[in-house]
Design a protein around this motif. Structure first.
Motif, PDB file in Angstrom:
ATOM      1  N   ILE A 117       0.834  -1.240   0.078  1.00 61.20           N
ATOM      2  CA  ILE A 117      -0.017   0.176  -0.018  1.00 61.20           C
ATOM      3  C   ILE A 117       0.775   1.174   0.044  1.00 61.20           C
ATOM      4  N   LEU A 118       1.978   1.135   0.797  1.00 57.24           N
ATOM      5  CA  LEU A 118       2.700   2.560   0.992  1.00 57.24           C
ATOM      6  C   LEU A 118       3.609   2.737  -0.149  1.00 57.24           C
ATOM      7  N   LYS A 119       3.978   1.606  -1.214  1.00 59.55           N
ATOM      8  CA  LYS A 119       4.834   1.769  -2.250  1.00 59.55           C
ATOM      9  C   LYS A 119       3.601   2.247  -3.222  1.00 59.55           C
ATOM     10  N   ARG A 120       2.538   1.841  -3.463  1.00 56.37           N
ATOM     11  CA  ARG A 120       1.475   2.504  -4.452  1.00 56.37           C
ATOM     12  C   ARG A 120       1.285   4.118  -3.897  1.00 56.37           C
ATOM     13  N   LEU A 121       1.320   4.397  -2.782  1.00 56.68           N
ATOM     14  CA  LEU A 121       1.236   5.817  -2.350  1.00 56.68           C
ATOM     15  C   LEU A 121       2.405   6.675  -2.706  1.00 56.68           C
ATOM     16  N   ILE A 122       3.429   6.015  -2.679  1.00 55.46           N
ATOM     17  CA  ILE A 122       4.890   6.680  -3.163  1.00 55.46           C
ATOM     18  C   ILE A 122       4.497   7.140  -4.831  1.00 55.46           C
TER      19      ILE A 122
ATOM     20  N   LEU B  97       1.598   7.546  -6.414  1.00 52.63           N
ATOM     21  CA  LEU B  97       0.920   8.665  -6.469  1.00 52.63           C
ATOM     22  C   LEU B  97       1.412  10.101  -6.139  1.00 52.63           C
ATOM     23  N   TYR B  98       2.215   9.892  -4.988  1.00 53.98           N
ATOM     24  CA  TYR B  98       2.928  11.352  -4.458  1.00 53.98           C
ATOM     25  C   TYR B  98       3.992  11.733  -5.494  1.00 53.98           C
ATOM     26  N   GLU B  99       4.636  10.679  -6.325  1.00 48.36           N
ATOM     27  CA  GLU B  99       5.749  10.962  -7.227  1.00 48.36           C
ATOM     28  C   GLU B  99       4.913  11.772  -8.455  1.00 48.36           C
ATOM     29  N   ASN B 100       3.699  11.290  -8.729  1.00 41.20           N
ATOM     30  CA  ASN B 100       3.176  11.778 -10.134  1.00 41.20           C
ATOM     31  C   ASN B 100       2.683  13.269  -9.743  1.00 41.20           C
ATOM     32  N   GLU B 101       2.549  13.633  -8.519  1.00 44.68           N
ATOM     33  CA  GLU B 101       2.245  15.099  -7.923  1.00 44.68           C
ATOM     34  C   GLU B 101       3.542  16.033  -7.518  1.00 44.68           C
ATOM     35  N   ASP B 102       4.548  15.064  -7.710  1.00 46.08           N
ATOM     36  CA  ASP B 102       6.138  16.038  -7.422  1.00 46.08           C
ATOM     37  C   ASP B 102       5.846  16.398  -5.828  1.00 46.08           C
ATOM     38  N   LEU B 103       5.225  15.456  -5.085  1.00 43.54           N
ATOM     39  CA  LEU B 103       5.088  15.788  -3.630  1.00 43.54           C
ATOM     40  C   LEU B 103       6.283  14.978  -2.832  1.00 43.54           C
ATOM     41  N   PHE B 104       7.690  15.573  -3.088  1.00 44.28           N
ATOM     42  CA  PHE B 104       8.698  14.896  -2.673  1.00 44.28           C
ATOM     43  C   PHE B 104       9.081  14.839  -1.025  1.00 44.28           C
TER      44      PHE B 104
ATOM     45  N   LEU C 222      17.615   3.503  -2.377  1.00 45.56           N
ATOM     46  CA  LEU C 222      17.986   4.266  -3.580  1.00 45.56           C
ATOM     47  C   LEU C 222      16.919   5.199  -3.950  1.00 45.56           C
ATOM     48  N   LYS C 223      15.548   4.783  -3.625  1.00 47.19           N
ATOM     49  CA  LYS C 223      14.700   5.689  -4.037  1.00 47.19           C
ATOM     50  C   LYS C 223      14.679   7.121  -3.045  1.00 47.19           C
ATOM     51  N   LEU C 224      15.315   6.640  -1.795  1.00 52.20           N
ATOM     52  CA  LEU C 224      15.075   7.722  -0.892  1.00 52.20           C
ATOM     53  C   LEU C 224      16.313   8.635  -1.174  1.00 52.20           C
ATOM     54  N   MET C 225      17.338   8.254  -1.609  1.00 54.13           N
ATOM     55  CA  MET C 225      18.483   8.983  -1.826  1.00 54.13           C
ATOM     56  C   MET C 225      18.205   9.673  -3.256  1.00 54.13           C
ATOM     57  N   ASP C 226      17.663   9.334  -4.099  1.00 54.74           N
ATOM     58  CA  ASP C 226      16.979   9.904  -5.181  1.00 54.74           C
ATOM     59  C   ASP C 226      16.256  11.101  -5.312  1.00 54.74           C
ATOM     60  N   THR C 227      15.080  10.829  -4.346  1.00 48.22           N
ATOM     61  CA  THR C 227      14.202  11.777  -3.916  1.00 48.22           C
ATOM     62  C   THR C 227      14.900  13.022  -3.004  1.00 48.22           C
TER      63      THR C 227
END
Length: 397
Positions: free
Chosen positions: A162-167, A169-176, A198-203
């Motif tokens: 669920i959390l990964k899917r939430l990520i 959607l947040y990424e689609n809105e640039d809610l970093f 990796l995703k955390l560092m990229d963000t």
């Protein structure tokens, strides 16, 4: 209306009335077992084996019949006249037609889709009030306890999904910032998930927080070495080196080419580098060092502090609180943390910081009223002069 919650402390309400005391722990466990079957049948023999394994067959069957009666007595029909349970001589199940709400059934129905919304996912996320049947453990019911432990792990996987899917959607809105918050939740559950690291560092990089990315990597790497005796993957090391190279590049291209002296007149600096104008107070320990740190913080260059891990930043944060803005995690109570800080830690972190800056460009520190240096700062200044760090110039006025 029947509402059932099994995530966290169990809660069963029928038409707004709590049934916890009326049902008892074994009846609640029985409902949970049936719910986990996703409205499938469970044999009486299996239920008895789970909940009354040490009882003789007659006593176990009686206990099951009594608990089934207790459930039927307290959970009435829904608005359509359907009974909650379907029971025959061999099997039991929850009636698929019965209208009720159950948190674990809502979670188990989740499958990522294009129709997902942030609001819907947050609603599912809020269902996770704790572990499945939190605090529940039955003596001599090893098989049942094993099932619950297994399902707790299974529901952690549901939560991560669920959390990964939430990520997404947040990424689609640039809610970093929201992305970072959710990734950290996942890493609390799966601390060694390198895909999420990796995703955390990229963000962090997308947010312009390269120092936070570098600091997180250093802490993660130290954690791996300490807990598992291994190092990060080559992919993660490569990402770290890329971020660090970008941070160093930005640092090298920055320049400050003038500063104000005590009288307010301008002085020009004819070479690339930082110029720090610092002051002294004789009877306040670390004052000069803290003042230099404050000036470095005000340059608003995160990359300056990228060489320091959280522990070193916390050490410096004791004498200059503003340094803590560059920490990826804040100490709970900085005053309490002082018990673990010794002077040499502060001095070593300060010198490491100066060396890091001077490896990349010139640093000039102008010291006003040097005769008023506090004792610790005076000793550190004398030591810096003996070190003769390349590209570091110390000027006393």
């Amino acid at each position: 209306m029947l509402n059932i919650c099994f995530l966290g402390k169990s809660k069963i309400e029928y038409n707004g009335e709590s049934l916890q005391d009326k049902l008892g722990s074994k009846a609640i466990a029985l409902i949970c077992l049936l719910a986990l079957k996703e409205n499938g049948y469970l044999s009486r023999e299996k239920i008895v084996g789970y909940l009354w394994p040490d009882s003789n067959i007659e006593a176990a069957r009686y206990n099951l019949r009594y608990n089934l009666w207790l459930i039927k007595k307290n959970i009435g029909s829904d608005e359509y006249g359907n009974s909650f349970l379907n029971v025959d001589n061999e099997f039991c199940c929850i009636n698929k037609k019965y209208d009720f709400k159950c948190d674990i059934l809502e979670v188990m129905k989740f499958k990522p889709s294009d129709n997902d919304s942030v609001e819907g996912l947050l609603k599912l996320k809020r269902l996770f009030r704790g572990d499945l049947l939190e605090g529940c453990f039955f003596k001599k019911c090893e098989e049942f306890n094993d099932v619950i432990l297994f399902e707790r792990i299974n529901f952690e996987r549901y939560k991560v999904k669920i959390l990964k899917r939430l990520i997404d959607l947040y990424e689609n809105e640039d809610l970093f910032d929201s992305v970072i918050e959710v990734i950290k939740e996942i890493l609390e559950i799966e601390p060694y998930d390198e895909e999420m690291v990796l995703k955390l560092m990229d963000t962090y990089v997308k947010c312009g927080k390269r120092v936070a990315a570098i600091t997180y990597y250093n802490n993660y790497s130290n954690g791996l070495a300490g807990s598992l005796g291994i190092s990060p993957s080559n992919e993660l090391k490569k990402k770290y080196n890329e971020i660090k190279a970008l941070a160093n590049k930005d640092l090298c291209y920055d320049r400050i080419d003038e500063y104000k002296n005590i009288s307010g007149s301008d002085k020009k600096v004819d070479r690339m580098g930082f110029v720090i104008y610092s002051d002294c107070l004789k009877y306040i320990e670390y004052f000069w060092i803290a003042d230099v740190l404050d000036k470095l913080v005000k340059l608003d260059k995160e990359e300056i502090f990228s060489c320091l891990n959280n522990k070193e930043l916390w050490d410096l944060g004791y004498i200059q609180f503003s340094v803590l803005k560059f920490c990826s995690e804040q100490p709970d109570i900085i005053q309490g943390y002082r018990r673990e800080v010794i002077d040499v830690c502060i001095v070593n972190a300060f010198i490491k910081l100066l060396k890091h800056i001077c490896e990349r460009q010139n640093l000039t520190i102008i010291i006003k009223n040097s005769s008023n240096l506090d004792n610790i700062s005076a000793n550190v200044l004398a030591y810096l002069k003996r070190l003769q760090i390349n590209e570091l110039k110390l000027m006393e006025e």
